[in-house]
Motif scaffolding. Structure first.
Motif, PDB file in Angstrom:
ATOM      1  N   PHE A 198      -6.309 -10.847  -7.021  1.00 43.53           N
ATOM      2  CA  PHE A 198      -4.563 -10.077  -7.258  1.00 43.53           C
ATOM      3  C   PHE A 198      -4.640  -9.983  -8.440  1.00 43.53           C
ATOM      4  O   PHE A 198      -3.987  -9.174  -8.677  1.00 43.53           O
ATOM      5  CB  PHE A 198      -3.212 -11.759  -7.122  1.00 43.53           C
ATOM      6  CG  PHE A 198      -2.011 -11.042  -7.101  1.00 43.53           C
ATOM      7  CD1 PHE A 198      -1.589 -10.581  -6.529  1.00 43.53           C
ATOM      8  CD2 PHE A 198      -1.347 -11.641  -8.531  1.00 43.53           C
ATOM      9  CE1 PHE A 198      -0.506  -9.615  -6.541  1.00 43.53           C
ATOM     10  CE2 PHE A 198      -0.055 -10.767  -8.433  1.00 43.53           C
ATOM     11  CZ  PHE A 198       0.613 -10.094  -7.735  1.00 43.53           C
ATOM     12  N   TYR A 205      -5.162  -6.886  -8.544  1.00 38.67           N
ATOM     13  CA  TYR A 205      -3.951  -5.936  -8.543  1.00 38.67           C
ATOM     14  C   TYR A 205      -3.718  -5.096  -9.303  1.00 38.67           C
ATOM     15  O   TYR A 205      -3.254  -4.330  -9.969  1.00 38.67           O
ATOM     16  CB  TYR A 205      -3.292  -6.970  -7.265  1.00 38.67           C
ATOM     17  CG  TYR A 205      -1.938  -5.741  -6.801  1.00 38.67           C
ATOM     18  CD1 TYR A 205      -2.397  -5.075  -5.551  1.00 38.67           C
ATOM     19  CD2 TYR A 205      -1.138  -6.060  -7.889  1.00 38.67           C
ATOM     20  CE1 TYR A 205      -0.759  -3.930  -6.015  1.00 38.67           C
ATOM     21  CE2 TYR A 205       0.152  -5.459  -7.655  1.00 38.67           C
ATOM     22  CZ  TYR A 205       0.064  -4.729  -6.094  1.00 38.67           C
ATOM     23  OH  TYR A 205       1.654  -3.706  -5.787  1.00 38.67           O
ATOM     24  N   THR A 206      -3.284  -6.911 -10.340  1.00 41.88           N
ATOM     25  CA  THR A 206      -2.175  -6.169 -11.749  1.00 41.88           C
ATOM     26  C   THR A 206      -3.075  -5.660 -13.138  1.00 41.88           C
ATOM     27  O   THR A 206      -2.460  -5.066 -13.987  1.00 41.88           O
ATOM     28  CB  THR A 206      -2.316  -7.448 -12.436  1.00 41.88           C
ATOM     29  OG1 THR A 206      -2.776  -7.851 -12.327  1.00 41.88           O
ATOM     30  CG2 THR A 206      -1.126  -8.487 -11.139  1.00 41.88           C
ATOM     31  N   ILE A 218      -3.018   1.236  -4.483  1.00 44.25           N
ATOM     32  CA  ILE A 218      -3.100   0.209  -4.583  1.00 44.25           C
ATOM     33  C   ILE A 218      -3.306  -0.321  -5.972  1.00 44.25           C
ATOM     34  O   ILE A 218      -4.091  -0.284  -6.111  1.00 44.25           O
ATOM     35  CB  ILE A 218      -3.559  -0.520  -3.392  1.00 44.25           C
ATOM     36  CG1 ILE A 218      -4.068  -0.083  -2.364  1.00 44.25           C
ATOM     37  CG2 ILE A 218      -4.130  -2.404  -3.440  1.00 44.25           C
ATOM     38  CD1 ILE A 218      -5.002   0.416  -1.161  1.00 44.25           C
ATOM     39  N   GLY A 219      -2.300  -1.771  -6.601  1.00 43.58           N
ATOM     40  CA  GLY A 219      -2.257  -1.970  -7.623  1.00 43.58           C
ATOM     41  C   GLY A 219      -1.606  -0.977  -8.326  1.00 43.58           C
ATOM     42  O   GLY A 219      -1.013  -0.162  -9.057  1.00 43.58           O
ATOM     43  N   LYS A 220      -1.343  -2.351  -9.972  1.00 36.81           N
ATOM     44  CA  LYS A 220      -0.670  -1.617 -11.043  1.00 36.81           C
ATOM     45  C   LYS A 220      -0.858  -2.285 -11.992  1.00 36.81           C
ATOM     46  O   LYS A 220      -0.091  -1.628 -12.815  1.00 36.81           O
ATOM     47  CB  LYS A 220       0.905  -2.584 -10.509  1.00 36.81           C
ATOM     48  CG  LYS A 220       1.344  -2.640  -9.865  1.00 36.81           C
ATOM     49  CD  LYS A 220       2.407  -1.596  -9.293  1.00 36.81           C
ATOM     50  CE  LYS A 220       3.432  -0.892  -7.582  1.00 36.81           C
ATOM     51  NZ  LYS A 220       3.851   0.034  -7.771  1.00 36.81           N
ATOM     52  N   TYR A 256     -10.027  -6.244   0.767  1.00 38.17           N
ATOM     53  CA  TYR A 256      -9.318  -6.763  -0.108  1.00 38.17           C
ATOM     54  C   TYR A 256      -7.579  -6.811  -0.654  1.00 38.17           C
ATOM     55  O   TYR A 256      -7.366  -7.467  -1.024  1.00 38.17           O
ATOM     56  CB  TYR A 256      -9.855  -4.801  -0.984  1.00 38.17           C
ATOM     57  CG  TYR A 256      -8.820  -5.012  -2.085  1.00 38.17           C
ATOM     58  CD1 TYR A 256      -9.083  -5.916  -3.097  1.00 38.17           C
ATOM     59  CD2 TYR A 256      -8.006  -3.819  -3.037  1.00 38.17           C
ATOM     60  CE1 TYR A 256      -8.349  -6.239  -4.305  1.00 38.17           C
ATOM     61  CE2 TYR A 256      -7.447  -3.560  -3.934  1.00 38.17           C
ATOM     62  CZ  TYR A 256      -7.461  -4.446  -5.361  1.00 38.17           C
ATOM     63  OH  TYR A 256      -7.235  -4.736  -5.839  1.00 38.17           O
ATOM     64  N   VAL A 257      -7.206  -5.838   0.559  1.00 35.49           N
ATOM     65  CA  VAL A 257      -5.453  -6.381   1.127  1.00 35.49           C
ATOM     66  C   VAL A 257      -5.141  -7.782   1.668  1.00 35.49           C
ATOM     67  O   VAL A 257      -4.596  -7.606   1.412  1.00 35.49           O
ATOM     68  CB  VAL A 257      -4.676  -4.970   1.608  1.00 35.49           C
ATOM     69  CG1 VAL A 257      -4.866  -3.416   0.299  1.00 35.49           C
ATOM     70  CG2 VAL A 257      -5.369  -5.154   2.707  1.00 35.49           C
ATOM     71  N   THR A 297      -5.054  -0.122 -10.904  1.00 38.38           N
ATOM     72  CA  THR A 297      -4.192   1.014  -9.684  1.00 38.38           C
ATOM     73  C   THR A 297      -5.847   2.081  -8.782  1.00 38.38           C
ATOM     74  O   THR A 297      -6.496   2.136  -9.283  1.00 38.38           O
ATOM     75  CB  THR A 297      -3.585   2.050 -10.532  1.00 38.38           C
ATOM     76  OG1 THR A 297      -2.582   0.792 -11.065  1.00 38.38           O
ATOM     77  CG2 THR A 297      -3.325   2.491  -9.565  1.00 38.38           C
ATOM     78  N   ILE A 324       1.408  -1.615   0.101  1.00 41.23           N
ATOM     79  CA  ILE A 324       0.053  -0.091  -0.151  1.00 41.23           C
ATOM     80  C   ILE A 324       0.893   1.333   0.281  1.00 41.23           C
ATOM     81  O   ILE A 324       1.810   1.550   1.138  1.00 41.23           O
ATOM     82  CB  ILE A 324      -1.295  -0.134   1.523  1.00 41.23           C
ATOM     83  CG1 ILE A 324      -2.161  -1.297   1.599  1.00 41.23           C
ATOM     84  CG2 ILE A 324      -1.539   1.030   1.091  1.00 41.23           C
ATOM     85  CD1 ILE A 324      -2.550  -1.472   2.993  1.00 41.23           C
ATOM     86  N   LEU A 370      -5.688 -10.124  -1.122  1.00 41.55           N
ATOM     87  CA  LEU A 370      -4.394  -9.980  -2.651  1.00 41.55           C
ATOM     88  C   LEU A 370      -3.242 -10.577  -2.230  1.00 41.55           C
ATOM     89  O   LEU A 370      -2.859 -11.404  -2.868  1.00 41.55           O
ATOM     90  CB  LEU A 370      -4.063  -8.132  -2.469  1.00 41.55           C
ATOM     91  CG  LEU A 370      -4.810  -7.562  -2.953  1.00 41.55           C
ATOM     92  CD1 LEU A 370      -4.237  -6.346  -2.586  1.00 41.55           C
ATOM     93  CD2 LEU A 370      -4.849  -7.661  -4.314  1.00 41.55           C
ATOM     94  N   THR A 371      -3.567 -11.651  -0.472  1.00 44.30           N
ATOM     95  CA  THR A 371      -2.125 -12.039  -0.079  1.00 44.30           C
ATOM     96  C   THR A 371      -2.158 -13.470  -0.307  1.00 44.30           C
ATOM     97  O   THR A 371      -1.664 -14.425  -0.010  1.00 44.30           O
ATOM     98  CB  THR A 371      -1.698 -11.593   1.526  1.00 44.30           C
ATOM     99  OG1 THR A 371      -2.296 -11.848   1.937  1.00 44.30           O
ATOM    100  CG2 THR A 371      -0.955 -10.260   0.665  1.00 44.30           C
TER     101      THR A 371
END
Length: 295
Positions: free
Chosen positions: A93, A96-97, A51-53, A82-83, A100, A32, A86-87
């Motif tokens: 996930f 995340y990719t 968060i995110g790319k 959410y976060v 953003t 984050i 993601l794990t």
């Protein structure tokens, strides 16, 4: 830590509580990104979390209005879910990719703290707020920033119409749009964020009514209707394309950029909504958060 909840959001959600929760999440989930994008009138940070790319850029915000502070608490619970996911969850996930997320959970920290904590320590601000509130120490109906300016009536999307027809003609606990657009540091901060953010869509969370406003002056793209139908399906909220309102954050985004913008009115009742509604609001609305990312 799997399955455990880090944040305790089912309580009065002051700016101090928010800042502590933000620091906790950033420490536990270092992917984050935290940035102070501006300050309130009284110098309190306005925090953006990223968060995110992904190439799709989504912005969400809460607590434009002071007595709608429960939006910040609910948003932070969404974010933690959410976060954490993601794990552990591949499908999250992928979000995340692909996406953003720009996340500003409390636009109006001075106003929120006025509602929850009462008068500030700053002598000038205390005197001004007390005068605007006609001497009453009950700030439960206060929506404005500490200067009595409604931050969601501050944007240059037919601002003149709102200025002319709004009943308050001077600083007030609610609805006064100011003497000109974008005079308040909180509103300016959010305008600057939009200008540089190149967002594909924005979601602004308010209370109350269980409604989603998604059109503005027929500037909204066709994509907006597709998205709002998903919001409607997942939440049970009612989608409303047109309302007679101008000068809002979302109004300006749709008017200026022609991209999907949504104002989501969480919960039902009388503001400020009680914390007893927290779980119901959270469960009904979290689908809007997640679909706002994947649609």
């Amino acid at each position: 830590m799997k399955g455990a909840t880090i944040l305790e959001t089912k309580k009065a959600y002051t700016s101090t509580k928010l800042y502590n929760d933000v620091d906790t999440l950033v420490k536990v989930f270092p992917f984050i990104e935290k940035e102070t994008i501006g300050e309130s009138v009284l110098g309190k940070p306005i925090i953006e979390l990223s968060i995110g790319k992904g190439p799709k850029r989504v912005h969400m915000n809460g607590s434009f209005h002071a007595n709608e502070w429960i939006t910040s608490a609910i948003m932070m619970k969404w974010l933690e879910e959410y976060v954490r996911g993601l794990t552990t969850q591949d499908e999250l996930f992928q979000l995340y990719t692909q996406t953003t997320l720009s996340f500003v959970p409390m636009v109006n920290p001075d106003g929120v703290d006025l509602v929850l904590n009462g008068l500030p320590e700053n002598d000038e601000a205390r005197a001004k707020a007390l005068m605007i509130n006609e001497g009453s120490l009950d700030f439960s109906q206060w929506k404005a920033n500490i200067c009595g300016i409604d931050l969601n009536n501050q944007y240059p999307a037919n601002w003149e119409i709102e200025k002319e027809r709004k009943i308050p003609k001077s600083p007030a606990p609610r609805d006064y749009p100011g003497d000109a657009p974008l005079t308040e540091p909180e509103a300016i901060t959010m305008a600057n964020l939009l200008k540089k953010g190149n967002f594909d869509r924005v979601l602004a969370f308010h209370t109350q009514g269980e409604e989603i406003y998604w059109g503005y002056m027929n500037k909204e793209p066709l994509e907006a209707e597709v998205i709002v139908k998903e919001f409607e399906k997942l939440s049970g909220y009612k989608a409303i394309q047109h309302i007679d309102s101008h000068a809002g954050f979302r109004d300006w985004f749709v008017n200026e950029w022609g991209r999907p913008g949504f104002t989501i009115e969480l919960g039902n009742g009388v503001n400020p909504l009680p914390l007893t509604q927290f779980e119901e609001i959270y469960q009904k609305s979290k689908g809007i958060f997640f679909s706002g990312l994947y649609m």
